[in-house]
Design a protein around this motif. Structure first.
Motif, PDB file in Angstrom:
ATOM      1  N   TYR A 156      -0.882  -8.129  -4.231  1.00 49.91           N
ATOM      2  CA  TYR A 156       0.144  -8.809  -3.422  1.00 49.91           C
ATOM      3  C   TYR A 156       0.404 -10.221  -3.949  1.00 49.91           C
ATOM      4  O   TYR A 156       1.559 -10.643  -4.069  1.00 49.91           O
ATOM      5  N   THR A 203       3.972 -11.481  -5.475  1.00 49.69           N
ATOM      6  CA  THR A 203       4.738 -12.593  -4.902  1.00 49.69           C
ATOM      7  C   THR A 203       5.031 -13.652  -5.960  1.00 49.69           C
ATOM      8  O   THR A 203       6.103 -14.257  -5.934  1.00 49.69           O
ATOM      9  N   VAL A 241       6.795  -4.019  -2.868  1.00 52.67           N
ATOM     10  CA  VAL A 241       6.610  -5.345  -2.283  1.00 52.67           C
ATOM     11  C   VAL A 241       6.561  -5.254  -0.757  1.00 52.67           C
ATOM     12  O   VAL A 241       5.764  -5.944  -0.111  1.00 52.67           O
ATOM     13  N   LEU A 258       3.118  -3.865   0.302  1.00 51.84           N
ATOM     14  CA  LEU A 258       2.105  -4.903   0.134  1.00 51.84           C
ATOM     15  C   LEU A 258       2.239  -5.988   1.191  1.00 51.84           C
ATOM     16  O   LEU A 258       1.241  -6.494   1.713  1.00 51.84           O
ATOM     17  N   TYR A 259       3.480  -6.346   1.521  1.00 54.26           N
ATOM     18  CA  TYR A 259       3.708  -7.363   2.543  1.00 54.26           C
ATOM     19  C   TYR A 259       3.203  -6.894   3.903  1.00 54.26           C
ATOM     20  O   TYR A 259       2.562  -7.639   4.632  1.00 54.26           O
ATOM     21  N   CYS A 281      -0.682  -7.051   3.905  1.00 55.48           N
ATOM     22  CA  CYS A 281      -1.351  -8.343   3.745  1.00 55.48           C
ATOM     23  C   CYS A 281      -0.833  -9.438   4.662  1.00 55.48           C
ATOM     24  O   CYS A 281      -1.517 -10.438   4.864  1.00 55.48           O
ATOM     25  N   SER A 282       0.329  -9.286   5.214  1.00 56.07           N
ATOM     26  CA  SER A 282       0.923 -10.353   6.000  1.00 56.07           C
ATOM     27  C   SER A 282       0.197 -10.682   7.305  1.00 56.07           C
ATOM     28  O   SER A 282       0.021 -11.867   7.608  1.00 56.07           O
TER      29      SER A 282
END
Length: 93
Positions: free
Chosen positions: A22, A26, A45, A48-49, A52-53
């Motif tokens: 991630y 980014t 993306v 992954l966001y 992990c966000s």
């Protein structure tokens, strides 16, 4: 019980790898090396966001703002490594 410990450690390791990927993605998007208008790249993306966000947003609430520098992934990686070592050290054998 040791098999449960190994499973937890592997899950933490897998999440560490996802977090590192991630971070790299980014950076690649920020420097316009990869283009998110490509649907495949955008879907990667986005996945992954979404993974992990939430923990990173939680950490960002408690750390001060350093401008454009985001240290929340570093803090989260350190916390995951600490949790992993804590599990290894204090797991009942």
């Amino acid at each position: 019980m040791n098999s449960l410990l190994l499973l937890l450690i592997q899950i933490i390791n897998l999440y560490i790898y996802v977090l590192i990927i991630y971070i790299v993605f980014t950076w690649l998007v920020a420097f316009k090396i990869i283009n998110t208008s490509n649907r495949f790249v955008y879907s990667i993306v986005e996945i992954l966001y979404r993974l992990c966000s939430p923990p990173l947003q939680f950490i960002r609430r408690f750390i001060p703002n350093f401008g454009n520098i985001d240290i929340s992934p570093i803090i989260f990686l350190l916390a995951l490594w600490f949790l992993q070592n804590l599990l290894i050290e204090y797991w009942p054998r």
